[in-house]
Structure formats: structure tokens, C-alpha cells
Design an enzyme around this catalytic site. Sequence first.
Site, PDB file in Angstrom:
ATOM      1  N   VAL A   1       0.834  -1.202   0.000  1.00  0.00           N
ATOM      2  CA  VAL A   1       0.000   0.000   0.000  1.00  0.00           C
ATOM      3  C   VAL A   1       0.871   1.255   0.000  1.00  0.00           C
ATOM      4  O   VAL A   1       0.395   2.351   0.239  1.00  0.00           O
ATOM      5  CB  VAL A   1      -0.954  -0.005   1.233  1.00  0.00           C
ATOM      6  CG1 VAL A   1      -1.997  -1.105   1.088  1.00  0.00           C
ATOM      7  CG2 VAL A   1      -0.179  -0.183   2.548  1.00  0.00           C
ATOM      8  N   ASP A   2       2.178   1.065  -0.285  1.00  0.00           N
ATOM      9  CA  ASP A   2       3.108   2.193  -0.164  1.00  0.00           C
ATOM     10  C   ASP A   2       3.280   3.019  -1.439  1.00  0.00           C
ATOM     11  O   ASP A   2       3.936   4.064  -1.425  1.00  0.00           O
ATOM     12  CB  ASP A   2       4.478   1.692   0.345  1.00  0.00           C
ATOM     13  CG  ASP A   2       5.054   0.551  -0.512  1.00  0.00           C
ATOM     14  OD1 ASP A   2       4.869   0.563  -1.742  1.00  0.00           O
ATOM     15  OD2 ASP A   2       5.701  -0.351   0.069  1.00  0.00           O
TER      16      ASP A   2
ATOM     17  N   CYS B   1     -16.900  18.059   5.623  1.00  0.00           N
ATOM     18  CA  CYS B   1     -18.105  17.818   6.443  1.00  0.00           C
ATOM     19  C   CYS B   1     -17.760  17.353   7.862  1.00  0.00           C
ATOM     20  O   CYS B   1     -18.659  17.002   8.622  1.00  0.00           O
ATOM     21  CB  CYS B   1     -19.000  16.787   5.759  1.00  0.00           C
ATOM     22  SG  CYS B   1     -18.375  15.098   5.910  1.00  0.00           S
TER      23      CYS B   1
ATOM     24  N   ASN C   1      12.622 -14.727  -2.715  1.00  0.00           N
ATOM     25  CA  ASN C   1      12.311 -14.574  -1.293  1.00  0.00           C
ATOM     26  C   ASN C   1      13.438 -15.237  -0.499  1.00  0.00           C
ATOM     27  O   ASN C   1      13.898 -16.311  -0.891  1.00  0.00           O
ATOM     28  CB  ASN C   1      10.968 -15.295  -0.991  1.00  0.00           C
ATOM     29  CG  ASN C   1      10.347 -14.873   0.326  1.00  0.00           C
ATOM     30  OD1 ASN C   1      11.026 -14.770   1.342  1.00  0.00           O
ATOM     31  ND2 ASN C   1       9.048 -14.633   0.311  1.00  0.00           N
TER      32      ASN C   1
ATOM     33  N   HIS D   1      -4.508  -4.107  -2.686  1.00  0.00           N
ATOM     34  CA  HIS D   1      -5.007  -3.661  -1.375  1.00  0.00           C
ATOM     35  C   HIS D   1      -5.104  -2.143  -1.278  1.00  0.00           C
ATOM     36  O   HIS D   1      -5.017  -1.590  -0.187  1.00  0.00           O
ATOM     37  CB  HIS D   1      -4.109  -4.208  -0.258  1.00  0.00           C
ATOM     38  CG  HIS D   1      -4.189  -5.709  -0.115  1.00  0.00           C
ATOM     39  ND1 HIS D   1      -3.153  -6.473   0.383  1.00  0.00           N
ATOM     40  CD2 HIS D   1      -5.183  -6.583  -0.407  1.00  0.00           C
ATOM     41  CE1 HIS D   1      -3.516  -7.756   0.383  1.00  0.00           C
ATOM     42  NE2 HIS D   1      -4.732  -7.846  -0.101  1.00  0.00           N
TER      43      HIS D   1
ATOM     44  N   CYS E   1     -18.985  11.658   3.190  1.00  0.00           N
ATOM     45  CA  CYS E   1     -19.311  12.346   1.924  1.00  0.00           C
ATOM     46  C   CYS E   1     -18.414  11.920   0.765  1.00  0.00           C
ATOM     47  O   CYS E   1     -18.630  12.336  -0.370  1.00  0.00           O
ATOM     48  CB  CYS E   1     -19.258  13.866   2.106  1.00  0.00           C
ATOM     49  SG  CYS E   1     -17.578  14.534   2.162  1.00  0.00           S
TER      50      CYS E   1
HETATM   51  P1  NAD Z   1       4.414 -10.601   4.808  1.00  0.00           P
HETATM   52  O1  NAD Z   1       4.898  -9.669   5.849  1.00  0.00           O
HETATM   53  O2  NAD Z   1       3.413 -11.623   5.179  1.00  0.00           O
HETATM   54  O3  NAD Z   1       5.654 -11.404   4.192  1.00  0.00           O
HETATM   55  C1  NAD Z   1       6.836 -10.776   3.806  1.00  0.00           C
HETATM   56  C2  NAD Z   1       7.655 -11.769   2.982  1.00  0.00           C
HETATM   57  O4  NAD Z   1       8.820 -11.092   2.533  1.00  0.00           O
HETATM   58  C3  NAD Z   1       8.134 -13.006   3.747  1.00  0.00           C
HETATM   59  O5  NAD Z   1       7.858 -14.158   2.996  1.00  0.00           O
HETATM   60  C4  NAD Z   1       9.630 -12.791   3.883  1.00  0.00           C
HETATM   61  O6  NAD Z   1      10.373 -14.010   3.861  1.00  0.00           O
HETATM   62  C5  NAD Z   1       9.932 -11.959   2.665  1.00  0.00           C
HETATM   63  N1  NAD Z   1      11.126 -11.115   2.754  1.00  0.00           N
HETATM   64  C6  NAD Z   1      11.792 -10.698   3.869  1.00  0.00           C
HETATM   65  N2  NAD Z   1      12.837  -9.913   3.518  1.00  0.00           N
HETATM   66  C7  NAD Z   1      12.816  -9.851   2.158  1.00  0.00           C
HETATM   67  C8  NAD Z   1      13.633  -9.183   1.210  1.00  0.00           C
HETATM   68  N3  NAD Z   1      14.674  -8.412   1.579  1.00  0.00           N
HETATM   69  N4  NAD Z   1      13.336  -9.343  -0.097  1.00  0.00           N
HETATM   70  C9  NAD Z   1      12.286 -10.119  -0.490  1.00  0.00           C
HETATM   71  N5  NAD Z   1      11.486 -10.767   0.373  1.00  0.00           N
HETATM   72  C10 NAD Z   1      11.745 -10.620   1.675  1.00  0.00           C
HETATM   73  O7  NAD Z   1       3.891  -9.694   3.606  1.00  0.00           O
HETATM   74  P2  NAD Z   1       2.798  -9.967   2.487  1.00  0.00           P
HETATM   75  O8  NAD Z   1       2.897 -11.371   1.995  1.00  0.00           O
HETATM   76  O9  NAD Z   1       2.905  -8.843   1.544  1.00  0.00           O
HETATM   77  O10 NAD Z   1       1.371  -9.927   3.185  1.00  0.00           O
HETATM   78  C11 NAD Z   1       0.989  -9.113   4.234  1.00  0.00           C
HETATM   79  C12 NAD Z   1       0.137  -7.887   3.957  1.00  0.00           C
HETATM   80  O11 NAD Z   1       0.911  -6.846   4.466  1.00  0.00           O
HETATM   81  C13 NAD Z   1      -0.143  -7.445   2.562  1.00  0.00           C
HETATM   82  O12 NAD Z   1      -1.494  -7.567   2.361  1.00  0.00           O
HETATM   83  C14 NAD Z   1       0.201  -5.937   2.527  1.00  0.00           C
HETATM   84  O13 NAD Z   1      -0.952  -5.180   2.188  1.00  0.00           O
HETATM   85  C15 NAD Z   1       0.564  -5.589   3.918  1.00  0.00           C
HETATM   86  N6  NAD Z   1       1.761  -4.770   4.153  1.00  0.00           N
HETATM   87  C16 NAD Z   1       2.203  -3.888   3.229  1.00  0.00           C
HETATM   88  C17 NAD Z   1       3.352  -3.162   3.452  1.00  0.00           C
HETATM   89  C18 NAD Z   1       3.791  -2.163   2.397  1.00  0.00           C
HETATM   90  O14 NAD Z   1       2.958  -1.573   1.716  1.00  0.00           O
HETATM   91  N7  NAD Z   1       5.101  -1.982   2.197  1.00  0.00           N
HETATM   92  C19 NAD Z   1       4.082  -3.346   4.621  1.00  0.00           C
HETATM   93  C20 NAD Z   1       3.601  -4.262   5.572  1.00  0.00           C
HETATM   94  C21 NAD Z   1       2.446  -4.970   5.321  1.00  0.00           C
HETATM   95 ZN    ZN Z   2     -16.857  14.519   4.320  1.00  0.00          ZN
END
Ligand code: NAD
Ligand code: ZN
Length: 252
Positions: free
Chosen positions: A105-106, A153, A216, A121, A132
Site C-alpha cells: 500500500v506504499d 463535512c 524470497n 489492497h 461524503c
Molecule cells: P508478509 O509480511 O506476510 O511477508 C513478507 C515476505 O517477505 C516473507 O515471505 C519474507 O520471507 C519476505 N522477505 C523478507 N525480507 C525480504 C527481502 N529483503 N526481499 C524479499 N522478500 C523478503 O507480507 P505480504 O505477503 O505482503 O502480506 C501481508 C500484507 O501486508 C499485505 O497484504 C500488505 O498489504 C501488507 N503490508 C504492506 C506493506 C507495504 O505496503 N510496504 C508493509 C507491511 C504490510
Molecule cells: Zn466529508
Amino acid sequence: MLQEKDIARLVQDIQKATSIVALTGAGMSIESGIASFRGPGGLWEKYDPEEYGHINTLRYEPDKAWIMLSEMQREILKAKPNRGHYALAELEKIGKLRAIITQNVDGLHHVAGNHQVIEFHGNLQSVSCMDCGYQVPSVEISLDCLPPSCAKCSGPVKPDAVFFGEAIPPEALTRSHNEASTCDLMLVIGTSALVYPAASMPEIAHDAGASVVEINPSATPLTGRISSYIVKGSSGEVLESVVQQLKSLETS
Ligand code: NAD
Ligand code: ZN
């Protein structure tokens, strides 16, 4: 240590493929200083995301929800894309990446320069009034006095991200489904593949005959079942190396 053999295999697979789609998760943004849900550090050790990030918490206990949201907003608004994001932008530029389905979501894929990004997401770049519908960029709301309210609002506001307990926006779901079912290679990057329905996209791609490859540092429930192999390493390091090798092969 980079897995040179697996990287060489991935470079070959990318060269051969004609329509590549990436599914990205929180691991992708760790090098940008945004903690993942399940890894060490970050705000998730203080706040259970499924509780603080639930739509009912935002509705009925907005003060509580905004404690976590304001920290997250601050973290995300100052984050910058990392070498992994830029490598994916380069992959799109050279015609080797049709789309990214991101759970993040970043907004960092857009900032890095990718155009075909499906935000499964939603994102935290804007907030909308729950009464509103008035929408403003997140940078325009003050986080000094919580919870923030609508400038028009005074109603309660919500970041334009999908909360626990909410449905995936139908357009994102349909587009993702189409991308997954018609690609011939899906790269699954930095996701634990535990959050559904996002985690079903590699399954859809696999069932439709595509190869699925993970990047990963750790295995996931897809490993050895849906993905053909996993390149173990950080997304930044692996993707940078893959794109460098692809480009040098193109010019040689
Ligand atoms: P998760 O936290 O469940 O899993 C993160 C995964 O990244 C793990 O499998 C881990 O092994 C792997 N990982 C760790 N370090 C890494 C690296 N340097 N390079 C590549 N992979 C690495 O995250 P998810 O599966 O995205 O699911 C969780 C939810 O978290 C999502 O729905 C998301 O919306 C939300 N979320 C988003 C953010 C963001 O926007 N940056 C941050 C935190 C959570
Ligand atoms: Zn409003």
C-alpha cells in the site's frame, strides 16, 4: 550469498517468456525501510495488524486505529523506492514485464516508474471521507490531532487502502485474475503468500499453465507446490542482478 545458478536460470526464463506478471508483497519494500507484517522490527511488533487494521476498529474505535495508521502513514510518506523497485521499472521499460499485482500500500512501484500496477489492497497515498466521499492526498491531512476528519463535512476519514474485513475492489480483482490467467511466467516477490485472495494469483497462473518463480529469502506455502523454484535472496539484490544480466545479454 547470491544464488548465481538460480539467477542464471531466472534470466533464461525471463528471456524465453512472452508475458510476465509480478506479484509483490511487503518483502519488496523492506530495503526501503518499511517493515513487513511477519518479519522482525517495525510497528507490527507493537500493533496486531488484524486488530488495528480492521475496518470495525476504524469505524468504532477510530482513535485506536489511527494510532497505528498515523505511524504507518509517516513511515510510508518518507520512504523511497529501492533497487528492486527500480529493477522492476526497468523490466517494464524493456518490454519484459506486463504488469505488477502488488499487495503493498506504499505506492513505491509507481514512484519507481512502473505504469502497469494493480494495487490489490489499495494505497495509503490518499484518504477519503467515510460520510461524503471527499478525497484528499494523505500529505494534506494533519496527523497532529487524531483521528483526522474531513475538511468538507468533519466526517471520519479512511485511508484508501483495503482494511481487514473489507472486500478487494472488484476492478483490482478482475484485472489481477486476467493477468494471472494469461501470463506465461509469474514472479512472486517478497510475499509470504498467506493473505488470500492475493495468494491465489500464483495458483491461478500455475493452473493456467504458467511457470511460477519466487524471489524470497525464505520458503513459502507455494514453494515446491506451485512455484518451480525459489531464488533465495533479497528482492533488491536478486532483481538488480537479473536485470543487469538481461541488459548485458541484450547488448552483446
Ligand atoms: P508478509 O509480511 O506476510 O511477508 C513478507 C515476505 O517477505 C516473507 O515471505 C519474507 O520471507 C519476505 N522477505 C523478507 N525480507 C525480504 C527481502 N529483503 N526481499 C524479499 N522478500 C523478503 O507480507 P505480504 O505477503 O505482503 O502480506 C501481508 C500484507 O501486508 C499485505 O497484504 C500488505 O498489504 C501488507 N503490508 C504492506 C506493506 C507495504 O505496503 N510496504 C508493509 C507491511 C504490510
Ligand atoms: Zn466529508
